[in-house]
Design a protein around this motif. Structure first.
Motif, PDB file in Angstrom:
ATOM      1  N   ARG A  50      46.595  29.995  28.527  1.00  8.82           N
ATOM      2  CA  ARG A  50      45.567  29.976  29.567  1.00  8.82           C
ATOM      3  C   ARG A  50      46.202  29.677  30.934  1.00  8.82           C
ATOM      4  N   VAL A  51      47.060  28.675  30.982  1.00  7.76           N
ATOM      5  CA  VAL A  51      47.683  28.318  32.258  1.00  7.76           C
ATOM      6  C   VAL A  51      48.646  29.421  32.713  1.00  7.76           C
ATOM      7  N   ASP A  52      49.402  29.997  31.767  1.00  9.06           N
ATOM      8  CA  ASP A  52      50.301  31.114  32.119  1.00  9.06           C
ATOM      9  C   ASP A  52      49.522  32.247  32.778  1.00  9.06           C
ATOM     10  N   GLU A  53      48.371  32.537  32.187  1.00  6.37           N
ATOM     11  CA  GLU A  53      47.560  33.640  32.707  1.00  6.37           C
ATOM     12  C   GLU A  53      47.070  33.354  34.125  1.00  6.37           C
ATOM     13  N   LEU A  54      46.623  32.116  34.334  1.00  5.58           N
ATOM     14  CA  LEU A  54      46.149  31.722  35.669  1.00  5.58           C
ATOM     15  C   LEU A  54      47.274  31.856  36.695  1.00  5.58           C
ATOM     16  N   LEU A  55      48.476  31.379  36.330  1.00  4.67           N
ATOM     17  CA  LEU A  55      49.601  31.463  37.256  1.00  4.67           C
ATOM     18  C   LEU A  55      50.007  32.911  37.498  1.00  4.67           C
ATOM     19  N   GLY A  56      49.959  33.716  36.438  1.00  3.12           N
ATOM     20  CA  GLY A  56      50.300  35.140  36.560  1.00  3.12           C
ATOM     21  C   GLY A  56      49.347  35.843  37.519  1.00  3.12           C
ATOM     22  N   LYS A  57      48.061  35.511  37.388  1.00  2.00           N
ATOM     23  CA  LYS A  57      47.054  36.111  38.286  1.00  2.00           C
ATOM     24  C   LYS A  57      47.295  35.659  39.718  1.00  2.00           C
ATOM     25  N   ALA A  58      47.616  34.374  39.895  1.00  2.00           N
ATOM     26  CA  ALA A  58      47.871  33.847  41.244  1.00  2.00           C
ATOM     27  C   ALA A  58      49.070  34.579  41.856  1.00  2.00           C
ATOM     28  N   LEU A  59      50.110  34.793  41.049  1.00  2.04           N
ATOM     29  CA  LEU A  59      51.299  35.495  41.561  1.00  2.04           C
ATOM     30  C   LEU A  59      50.959  36.917  41.993  1.00  2.04           C
ATOM     31  N   ARG A  60      50.115  37.565  41.199  1.00  3.82           N
ATOM     32  CA  ARG A  60      49.730  38.937  41.564  1.00  3.82           C
ATOM     33  C   ARG A  60      48.946  38.960  42.880  1.00  3.82           C
ATOM     34  N   ARG A  61      48.112  37.935  43.109  1.00  3.74           N
ATOM     35  CA  ARG A  61      47.390  37.860  44.397  1.00  3.74           C
ATOM     36  C   ARG A  61      48.388  37.670  45.531  1.00  3.74           C
TER      37      ARG A  61
END
Ligand SMILES: [Fe+2]
Ligand SMILES: [Fe+2]
Length: 229
Positions: A82-93
């Motif tokens: 869950r946290v990996d996904e959140l960070l991955g999304k933040a990086l894409r933004r």
């Protein structure tokens, strides 16, 4: 189809499994190994149940997050994802210079990470075995040290966001990328060096104790979801 193609065919059927969706695979041979290997490929995202019947083996596959967590370790692994996904999304933004879009994702990652580390440091590490690696180092000591490193890197991310009223993506992105890399390595080490020992020790405890610990850890981790967006 030929046995050699079953795994590839199954992979394409389950790789984009949507929320609420299930895929039923019917195979001639017991798909145990195929499913384990697919699950590894998809970073533990699958849950399945196989029944032998007249038509062969019938395996129902769903997203693991839609099933009840089996134990505390299962819960921690899900929280890693869950946290990996959140960070991955933040990086894409950040990669498209959308700092405002990244901000709530980073806030949720930070809240989630702090809760996760608290559970591992304060609840689990003191009560569970402290296995020693081949080189003589304590896996628990490594975990605790890496947690400090992660919290320091998280503070750098937050400092970069607070640089001025409207930070540029390039001021923030490198810190998020470093944190995300450190975290991925840390989670992998935990999942391979520590969690198998923790899971075995937990299974040896009375069922009632396992249940109350699961509920306690779950409440602590879910508080992050509630207050961290
Ligand atoms: Fe950890
Ligand atoms: Fe962890």
């Amino acid at each position: 189809m030929p046995a050699s193609r079953v795994q590839t065919a199954a992979f394409y059927e389950v790789k984009d499994l949507a929320a609420g969706e299930a895929v039923v695979l019917i195979t001639v041979a017991d798909p145990k190994l195929v499913m384990e290997s697919l699950n590894l490929q998809l970073r533990d995202a699958l849950a399945w149940e196989t029944r032998a019947g007249p038509e062969g083996f019938r395996t129902r596959v769903v997203r693991r997050e839609e099933t009840e967590p089996a134990d505390v370790v299962d819960l921690l692994i899900r929280d890693h994802h869950r946290v990996d996904e959140l960070l991955g999304k933040a990086l894409r933004r950040l990669n498209v210079a959308d700092v405002a879009g990244a901000q709530p994702l980073l806030a949720a990652s930070a809240a989630g990470l702090r809760r996760h580390i608290r559970v591992e440091n304060e609840i689990l590490a003191p009560m569970l075995p402290q296995p020693i690696g081949m080189d003589g180092t304590s896996h628990t000591a490594v975990m605790l040290r890496e947690h400090d490193e992660i919290l320091a890197q998280l503070a750098e991310v937050e400092a970069s966001l607070g640089l001025d009223a409207a930070p540029e993506a390039w001021e923030v992105e490198p810190f998020v990328a470093i944190l995300s890399g450190t975290l991925a390595k840390h989670e992998h080490r935990e999942e391979s060096n520590l969690f198998p020992h923790w899971a075995a020790a937990l299974r040896a405890r009375p069922a009632a104790e396992q249940k109350s610990l699961l509920a306690r850890v779950r409440a602590m981790l879910e508080a992050a979801t509630a207050d961290g967006a």
